[in-house]
Design a protein around this motif. Structure first.
Motif, PDB file in Angstrom:
ATOM      1  N   UNK A  36       0.909  -0.883  -0.136  1.00 26.28           N
ATOM      2  CA  UNK A  36       0.029  -0.056  -0.059  1.00 26.28           C
ATOM      3  C   UNK A  36       0.826   1.098   0.105  1.00 26.28           C
ATOM      4  N   UNK A  37       0.910   2.038  -1.198  1.00 32.11           N
ATOM      5  CA  UNK A  37       1.937   3.109  -1.188  1.00 32.11           C
ATOM      6  C   UNK A  37       1.193   4.245  -0.432  1.00 32.11           C
ATOM      7  N   UNK A  38       2.090   5.091   0.132  1.00 32.14           N
ATOM      8  CA  UNK A  38       1.578   6.433   0.901  1.00 32.14           C
ATOM      9  C   UNK A  38       2.474   7.538   0.533  1.00 32.14           C
ATOM     10  N   UNK A  39       1.552   8.612   0.576  1.00 35.44           N
ATOM     11  CA  UNK A  39       2.287   9.998   0.238  1.00 35.44           C
ATOM     12  C   UNK A  39       1.704  10.960   1.190  1.00 35.44           C
ATOM     13  N   UNK A  40       2.959  11.671   1.809  1.00 35.37           N
ATOM     14  CA  UNK A  40       2.261  12.644   2.893  1.00 35.37           C
ATOM     15  C   UNK A  40       1.415  11.801   3.967  1.00 35.37           C
ATOM     16  N   UNK A  41       1.719  10.753   4.546  1.00 31.55           N
ATOM     17  CA  UNK A  41       0.660   9.874   5.384  1.00 31.55           C
ATOM     18  C   UNK A  41      -0.671   9.475   4.997  1.00 31.55           C
ATOM     19  N   UNK A  42      -0.918   9.588   3.716  1.00 28.48           N
ATOM     20  CA  UNK A  42      -2.172   9.025   3.209  1.00 28.48           C
ATOM     21  C   UNK A  42      -1.943   8.063   2.287  1.00 28.48           C
ATOM     22  N   UNK A  43      -3.024   7.301   1.997  1.00 26.77           N
ATOM     23  CA  UNK A  43      -2.929   6.236   0.909  1.00 26.77           C
ATOM     24  C   UNK A  43      -2.684   6.937  -0.377  1.00 26.77           C
ATOM     25  N   UNK A  44      -1.724   6.623  -1.096  1.00 30.73           N
ATOM     26  CA  UNK A  44      -1.483   6.948  -2.644  1.00 30.73           C
ATOM     27  C   UNK A  44      -2.212   6.148  -3.677  1.00 30.73           C
ATOM     28  N   UNK A  88       0.409 -10.293 -16.062  1.00 31.09           N
ATOM     29  CA  UNK A  88      -0.082 -11.594 -16.340  1.00 31.09           C
ATOM     30  C   UNK A  88      -0.638 -12.163 -15.137  1.00 31.09           C
ATOM     31  N   UNK A  89      -0.535 -11.549 -14.122  1.00 30.41           N
ATOM     32  CA  UNK A  89      -0.746 -12.008 -12.694  1.00 30.41           C
ATOM     33  C   UNK A  89      -2.253 -12.567 -12.862  1.00 30.41           C
ATOM     34  N   UNK A  90      -2.415 -13.802 -12.015  1.00 29.21           N
ATOM     35  CA  UNK A  90      -3.904 -14.200 -11.902  1.00 29.21           C
ATOM     36  C   UNK A  90      -4.451 -13.640 -10.731  1.00 29.21           C
ATOM     37  N   UNK A  91      -4.120 -13.001  -9.781  1.00 26.71           N
ATOM     38  CA  UNK A  91      -4.836 -12.342  -8.747  1.00 26.71           C
ATOM     39  C   UNK A  91      -3.994 -11.227  -7.940  1.00 26.71           C
ATOM     40  N   UNK A  92      -4.489 -10.438  -7.390  1.00 35.89           N
ATOM     41  CA  UNK A  92      -4.003  -9.422  -6.216  1.00 35.89           C
ATOM     42  C   UNK A  92      -4.817  -9.539  -4.988  1.00 35.89           C
ATOM     43  N   UNK A  93      -3.966  -9.317  -4.036  1.00 40.09           N
ATOM     44  CA  UNK A  93      -4.388  -9.226  -2.703  1.00 40.09           C
ATOM     45  C   UNK A  93      -4.193  -7.866  -2.052  1.00 40.09           C
ATOM     46  N   UNK A  94      -5.022  -6.914  -2.228  1.00 34.71           N
ATOM     47  CA  UNK A  94      -4.818  -5.693  -1.587  1.00 34.71           C
ATOM     48  C   UNK A  94      -4.818  -5.931   0.022  1.00 34.71           C
ATOM     49  N   UNK A  95      -4.261  -5.023   0.524  1.00 33.94           N
ATOM     50  CA  UNK A  95      -3.795  -5.144   2.237  1.00 33.94           C
ATOM     51  C   UNK A  95      -3.561  -6.600   2.516  1.00 33.94           C
ATOM     52  N   UNK A  96      -2.850  -6.918   1.638  1.00 36.99           N
ATOM     53  CA  UNK A  96      -2.000  -8.478   2.373  1.00 36.99           C
ATOM     54  C   UNK A  96      -1.150  -8.183   3.117  1.00 36.99           C
ATOM     55  N   UNK A  97      -0.334  -9.207   3.429  1.00 36.67           N
ATOM     56  CA  UNK A  97       0.790  -9.423   4.525  1.00 36.67           C
ATOM     57  C   UNK A  97       2.026  -8.608   4.285  1.00 36.67           C
ATOM     58  N   UNK A  98       2.048  -7.371   3.682  1.00 36.12           N
ATOM     59  CA  UNK A  98       3.101  -6.756   3.128  1.00 36.12           C
ATOM     60  C   UNK A  98       3.433  -5.759   4.337  1.00 36.12           C
ATOM     61  N   UNK A  99       2.961  -5.777   5.499  1.00 32.10           N
ATOM     62  CA  UNK A  99       3.393  -5.128   6.614  1.00 32.10           C
ATOM     63  C   UNK A  99       2.548  -3.837   6.988  1.00 32.10           C
ATOM     64  N   UNK A 100       2.085  -2.952   6.107  1.00 31.73           N
ATOM     65  CA  UNK A 100       1.517  -1.813   6.568  1.00 31.73           C
ATOM     66  C   UNK A 100      -0.124  -1.843   6.682  1.00 31.73           C
ATOM     67  N   UNK A 101      -0.544  -3.175   6.419  1.00 30.32           N
ATOM     68  CA  UNK A 101      -2.115  -3.277   6.723  1.00 30.32           C
ATOM     69  C   UNK A 101      -2.469  -3.048   8.149  1.00 30.32           C
ATOM     70  N   UNK A 102      -1.677  -3.182   9.081  1.00 31.26           N
ATOM     71  CA  UNK A 102      -1.832  -3.042  10.426  1.00 31.26           C
ATOM     72  C   UNK A 102      -2.144  -1.387  10.730  1.00 31.26           C
TER      73      UNK A 102
END
Length: 81
Positions: free
Chosen positions: A11-19, A34-48
């Motif tokens: 989840x990219x951020x700019x100036x403290x807000x979701x970009x 050609x990805x088969x699916x995406x997982x927004x708010x996956x386990x990339x760390x910032x979700x919490x």
């Protein structure tokens, strides 16, 4: 049930807000690759650190953008045990 590769999107951020523009570019890049699916708010760390409203808006925008071209799996993990 699930086949292929599904990317946990950061989840990219700019100036403290979701970009959301940068998020859209990430989704476009995944679809172009050609990805088969995406997982927004996956386990990339910032979700919490995201509010419920931010997560809902991220899910809404990604689903709209993908528009059936790939699977979208909402990441709903938390730091709670």
């Amino acid at each position: 049930m699930f086949e292929g590769v599904h990317t946990a999107l950061l989840t990219p951020f700019r100036n403290g807000k979701v970009d959301f523009d940068a998020l859209a570019a990430l989704v476009d890049a995944q679809l172009a690759a050609g990805i088969h699916g995406v997982v927004p708010c996956g386990t990339t760390g910032e979700t919490a650190t995201l509010s419920k409203a931010e997560k809902v808006e991220i899910f809404r925008r990604v689903v709209s953008q993908v528009n059936g071209r790939a699977r979208v799996i909402a990441g709903v993990g938390t730091n709670d045990t």
